[in-house]
Design a protein around this motif. Structure first.
Motif, PDB file in Angstrom:
ATOM      1  N   ASN A  88       0.800  -1.229   0.000  1.00  0.00           N
ATOM      2  CA  ASN A  88       0.000   0.000   0.000  1.00  0.00           C
ATOM      3  C   ASN A  88       0.831   1.276   0.000  1.00  0.00           C
ATOM      4  OD1 ASN A  88       1.003  -0.052   2.586  1.00  0.00           O
ATOM      5  ND2 ASN A  88      -0.971  -0.239   3.604  1.00  0.00           N
ATOM      6  N   VAL A 121      -5.137   5.345  -3.981  1.00  0.00           N
ATOM      7  CA  VAL A 121      -6.042   4.348  -4.565  1.00  0.00           C
ATOM      8  C   VAL A 121      -5.857   4.285  -6.074  1.00  0.00           C
ATOM      9  CG1 VAL A 121      -8.460   3.788  -5.023  1.00  0.00           C
ATOM     10  CG2 VAL A 121      -7.763   4.496  -2.730  1.00  0.00           C
ATOM     11  N   ASP A 123      -7.399   1.828   0.294  1.00  0.00           N
ATOM     12  CA  ASP A 123      -8.682   2.209   0.889  1.00  0.00           C
ATOM     13  C   ASP A 123      -9.779   1.315   0.321  1.00  0.00           C
ATOM     14  OD1 ASP A 123     -10.888   3.363   2.024  1.00  0.00           O
ATOM     15  OD2 ASP A 123     -10.492   5.393   1.330  1.00  0.00           O
ATOM     16  N   LYS A 165     -12.792   0.638   1.081  1.00  0.00           N
ATOM     17  CA  LYS A 165     -14.166   1.140   1.037  1.00  0.00           C
ATOM     18  C   LYS A 165     -14.443   1.952  -0.214  1.00  0.00           C
ATOM     19  CE  LYS A 165     -15.351  -0.537   5.047  1.00  0.00           C
ATOM     20  NZ  LYS A 165     -16.232  -1.706   5.128  1.00  0.00           N
ATOM     21  N   THR A 166     -13.433   2.644  -0.734  1.00  0.00           N
ATOM     22  CA  THR A 166     -13.647   3.480  -1.912  1.00  0.00           C
ATOM     23  C   THR A 166     -13.151   2.829  -3.193  1.00  0.00           C
ATOM     24  OG1 THR A 166     -11.518   4.628  -1.652  1.00  0.00           O
ATOM     25  CG2 THR A 166     -13.431   5.569  -0.508  1.00  0.00           C
ATOM     26  N   SER A 172      -4.893  -5.233   4.962  1.00  0.00           N
ATOM     27  CA  SER A 172      -6.154  -4.497   5.053  1.00  0.00           C
ATOM     28  C   SER A 172      -7.151  -5.172   4.121  1.00  0.00           C
ATOM     29  CB  SER A 172      -5.948  -3.029   4.659  1.00  0.00           C
ATOM     30  OG  SER A 172      -7.124  -2.278   4.863  1.00  0.00           O
ATOM     31  N   LEU A 206      -3.305   5.619   7.027  1.00  0.00           N
ATOM     32  CA  LEU A 206      -4.507   5.716   6.198  1.00  0.00           C
ATOM     33  C   LEU A 206      -5.745   5.565   7.069  1.00  0.00           C
ATOM     34  CD1 LEU A 206      -3.189   3.397   3.347  1.00  0.00           C
ATOM     35  CD2 LEU A 206      -3.287   5.901   3.287  1.00  0.00           C
ATOM     36  N   GLY A 249      -8.770   5.781   6.367  1.00  0.00           N
ATOM     37  CA  GLY A 249      -9.884   5.097   5.736  1.00  0.00           C
ATOM     38  C   GLY A 249      -9.679   3.612   5.539  1.00  0.00           C
ATOM     39  N   ALA A 250      -8.459   3.118   5.740  1.00  0.00           N
ATOM     40  CA  ALA A 250      -8.179   1.698   5.512  1.00  0.00           C
ATOM     41  C   ALA A 250      -8.765   0.849   6.636  1.00  0.00           C
ATOM     42  CB  ALA A 250      -6.676   1.470   5.410  1.00  0.00           C
ATOM     43  N   ASP A 251      -9.230  -0.348   6.283  1.00  0.00           N
ATOM     44  CA  ASP A 251      -9.827  -1.225   7.282  1.00  0.00           C
ATOM     45  C   ASP A 251      -8.856  -1.566   8.401  1.00  0.00           C
ATOM     46  OD1 ASP A 251     -12.178  -1.227   5.934  1.00  0.00           O
ATOM     47  OD2 ASP A 251     -12.224  -3.371   5.490  1.00  0.00           O
ATOM     48  N   LYS A 256      -8.923   1.386  10.835  1.00  0.00           N
ATOM     49  CA  LYS A 256     -10.199   1.519  11.547  1.00  0.00           C
ATOM     50  C   LYS A 256     -10.400   0.383  12.547  1.00  0.00           C
ATOM     51  CE  LYS A 256     -12.662   2.179   7.746  1.00  0.00           C
ATOM     52  NZ  LYS A 256     -13.818   2.500   6.859  1.00  0.00           N
ATOM     53  N   ASP A 311      -1.443   9.830   5.547  1.00  0.00           N
ATOM     54  CA  ASP A 311      -1.386   9.338   4.162  1.00  0.00           C
ATOM     55  C   ASP A 311      -0.019   8.752   3.800  1.00  0.00           C
ATOM     56  OD1 ASP A 311      -4.056   9.969   3.558  1.00  0.00           O
ATOM     57  OD2 ASP A 311      -3.512  12.054   3.161  1.00  0.00           O
TER      58      ASP A 311
END
Length: 318
Positions: free
Chosen positions: A36, A71, A95, A97-98, A117, A159, A161-163, A166, A190
């Motif tokens: 990533n 991404v 990411d 989710k996106t 992730s 990140l 937003g990365a699983d 989170k 980032d």
């Protein structure tokens, strides 16, 4: 002339792509491990890929770094690999989710696995890596042991937003529930290490009452260590680490970092590449019903550092 130059460049690019595709297709199946972003964390995965390659000479195995942790850039890298004939890709999605649509596109054209992730809402074959919820809970255990009277923690991560980010954050919050320790804020960078260090420096100014800092990505803990050292606060603020950067392990050994939660990217890569190879040969027995293969994380404290470092060195020599 300008038009001719562009046309010639496009033609040359087409020839190069055709050549790469022919090379992959005519030689032997290629498997790619796509990370990533640039980080020393992935050196252990490089060693794992190398070990798997030695055991499976009928495959080509590569580890690929995107130019930036983006991404779009990661997606383009995977699309280029697919166009060149790569048969399987294992990816730590920037990411998930996106990027569901983009990952599904890759998964429709080659065998797609995830690591680090997960992207469970995609058509990926399976995930192999840590339980990030469990890792977050282990971080909470470190904090509770180091701060029995409670305190205020700020986290730092690459990140947001990365699983993996989170889930680690959520796991730590779950583990701290009912205690006097609170994770009040998490700042993202980032995967920009200069920004990562500045986030720590800014937090020291904005939150002078902070008593604990958590580095959720491998490079975050070293940047916390450096910022605290320069501010004269090393040893005054509890530091909870993730992963095994040499600075992190050094801080754990000297007692300025409480402990660190370590993952096993070497095994992700080694076992993951072998799993992909078997899958491509038609052997799906290694894919569990839940499509999750969890490689446990563990806590490394002061007394564990030497043995752990020796084991890392032994693995890197394979």
């Amino acid at each position: 002339m300008k038009y001719v130059t562009r046309g010639a460049a496009a033609f040359a690019a087409g020839l190069l792509l055709s050549y790469a595709t022919a090379t992959y297709a005519a030689d032997k199946p290629t498997l790619a491990f796509v990370v990533n972003g640039a980080s020393d964390f992935w050196k252990a995965a490089e060693a794992g890929v190398k070990k798997a390659q030695a055991e499976l000479p009928d495959f080509n195995m590569e580890l690929k770094y995107p130019e930036q942790s983006s991404v779009a850039i990661q997606q383009r890298l995977m699309e280029d690999l697919v166009a060149a004939g790569v048969k399987g890709i294992m990816v730590s999605a920037v990411d998930p989710k996106t990027s569901t649509e983009g990952l599904n596109k890759i998964g429709s054209e080659t065998a797609l696995f995830t690591t680090d992730s997960d992207a469970p809402d995609t058509n990926r074959v399976a995930y192999i890596g840590s339980s990030n919820i469990d890792a977050g809970k282990q971080a909470a255990e470190i904090a509770k042991k180091a701060m029995p009277n409670g305190g205020k923690c700020i986290g730092f991560v690459g990140l947001l937003g990365a699983d993996n980010a989170k889930e680690r954050i959520q796991g730590m919050k779950d583990g701290l529930a009912g205690t006097k320790i609170e994770l009040t804020d998490v700042r993202g960078d980032d995967i920009d290490q200069t920004r990562a260090k500045k986030n720590v420096e800014d937090a020291l100014v904005a939150s002078p009452d902070v008593t604990c800092m958590v580095g959720f990505y491998s490079y975050n803990t070293p940047r916390i260590y450096e910022a605290l050292r320069e501010a004269g606060k090393l040893g005054q603020i509890t530091v909870v680490g993730f992963d095994d950067d040499p600075i992190t392990l050094g801080g754990v050994k000297e007692g300025t970092i409480a402990a660190t939660v370590v993952q096993q990217p070497y095994l992700w890569a080694y076992q993951g590449m072998k799993l992909m190879a078997a899958y491509l040969k038609g052997d799906k027995s290694g894919i569990p019903d839940g499509k999750l293969i969890i490689i446990p994380t563990k806590i490394i404290g002061k007394d564990d550092v030497d043995a752990y470092a020796a084991n890392l060195k032994a693995m890197a020599g394979n």
